[in-house]
Design an enzyme around this catalytic site. Structure first.
Site, PDB file in Angstrom:
ATOM      1  N   ASP A  29     -30.318  11.603 -12.731  1.00 16.54           N
ATOM      2  CA  ASP A  29     -30.426  10.674 -11.619  1.00 16.54           C
ATOM      3  C   ASP A  29     -31.618  11.134 -10.767  1.00 16.54           C
ATOM      4  OD1 ASP A  29     -29.863   8.722  -9.705  1.00 16.54           O
ATOM      5  OD2 ASP A  29     -28.401   9.991  -8.676  1.00 16.54           O
ATOM      6  N   ASP A  31     -32.465  10.154  -6.824  1.00 11.84           N
ATOM      7  CA  ASP A  31     -32.129  10.503  -5.442  1.00 11.84           C
ATOM      8  C   ASP A  31     -30.910  11.424  -5.398  1.00 11.84           C
ATOM      9  OD1 ASP A  31     -33.848   8.620  -3.557  1.00 11.84           O
ATOM     10  OD2 ASP A  31     -33.244   7.445  -5.302  1.00 11.84           O
ATOM     11  N   ASP A 213     -25.306  12.564  -8.586  1.00 11.87           N
ATOM     12  CA  ASP A 213     -24.663  12.938  -7.325  1.00 11.87           C
ATOM     13  C   ASP A 213     -23.795  11.848  -6.729  1.00 11.87           C
ATOM     14  OD1 ASP A 213     -26.958  11.303  -6.598  1.00 11.87           O
ATOM     15  OD2 ASP A 213     -26.577  11.953  -4.540  1.00 11.87           O
TER      16      ASP A 213
END
Length: 264
Positions: A29, A31, A213
């Site tokens: 991922d 961000d 996240d």
């Protein structure tokens, strides 16, 4: 919950055991993993040191970035153009040699996205602290900088849109953002499974590793259950949900250290 997860660096012996001697294929991922979460999405640029580590790892194994951002935007923020990138939660997948990879959910929703983007801009686009971001396959409404009244206004509008267009739209909640998407059975998990097949990464000698996240990454964590290793990035005591991840790393800084160990 996340507090019981082994740590991919500190519990290195457990992580090595999970690899089982197989060579990694790494899915990242953007961000919160390759960059810290920031107030303004356009400020989330990958650091030079992270860029070097990712580029170094990509010379040793397959590295793919799977992001909720538009694919072209995440490529610009990364400053790296030679990786496979799945943007818009996997709706828009690009390969540096093969170009756009076409799959079942790759098109057919452009008019819907245009309509929803226009409506959101008209109704909350001028609310202080609210940012409406139109993407290729979705519309993100960021409200991190809005006051409580602004956040309530956004929430009520999103709820109304979902009620009015229940057959067309779904929402993916994120960190201070609502992501309105076409109601298709496609997500980061489906995108990762598609990439494993399309890139020939399904052999017994390969272990897919996914780092994420946010709640949108849980689809990818679940897709890799029994097939690979998933890592939640963030403070375990701040995790407000059950997670399908196998390990944890505390921050993007630890991700950089972790990727550096993989590259060696």
């Amino acid at each position: 919950m996340g507090s019981r997860l082994p740590h991919a660096l500190r519990d290195h012996h457990e992580f090595v055991a999970a690899l089982g001697g197989r060579r990694p294929a790494v899915f990242l991922d953007y961000d919160g993993v390759l960059t810290p979460i920031v107030d303004r999405p356009e400020d989330a640029r990958m650091s030079e040191s992270m860029r070097r580590v990712v580029a170094d790892l990509a010379t040793r194994c397959t590295v793919c970035v799977v992001s909720g951002r538009d694919r072209a935007v995440v490529q610009d923020l990364m400053g790296v153009t030679d990786l496979v990138v799945a943007g818009s939660h996997g709706f828009d997948i690009w390969h540096p040699e093969r170009g756009t990879l076409t799959h079942e959910a790759a098109s057919g929703f452009e008019e819907l996205v245009d309509q929803v983007s226009g409506l959101l801009r008209d109704e909350v686009g001028s609310v202080p602290g609210v940012l409406v971001e139109q993407k290729r396959a979705s519309v993100a409404v960021h409200y991190r900088l809005a006051d409580p009244d602004g956040q309530r206004e956004v929430r009520e509008l999103v709820e109304r849109l979902l009620a009015e267009r229940a057959d067309e739209l779904k929402v993916t909640p994120g960190k201070m953002v609502y992501e309105l998407q076409p109601k298709l059975d496609w997500n980061k998990g489906r995108a990762v499974s598609y990439l494993l097949d399309t890139l020939g990464l399904t052999g017994d000698d390969i272990v897919p590793i996914y780092l994420g996240d946010d709640v949108t990454d849980e689809d990818a964590f679940r897709a890799l259950r029994g097939l690979g290793v998933s890592i939640y990035v963030g403070q375990p005591d701040e995790l407000d949900r059950d997670t399908a991840a196998d390990f944890t790393l505390d921050s993007p800084a630890e991700v950089e250290r972790f990727l550096d160990t993989l590259a060696r």
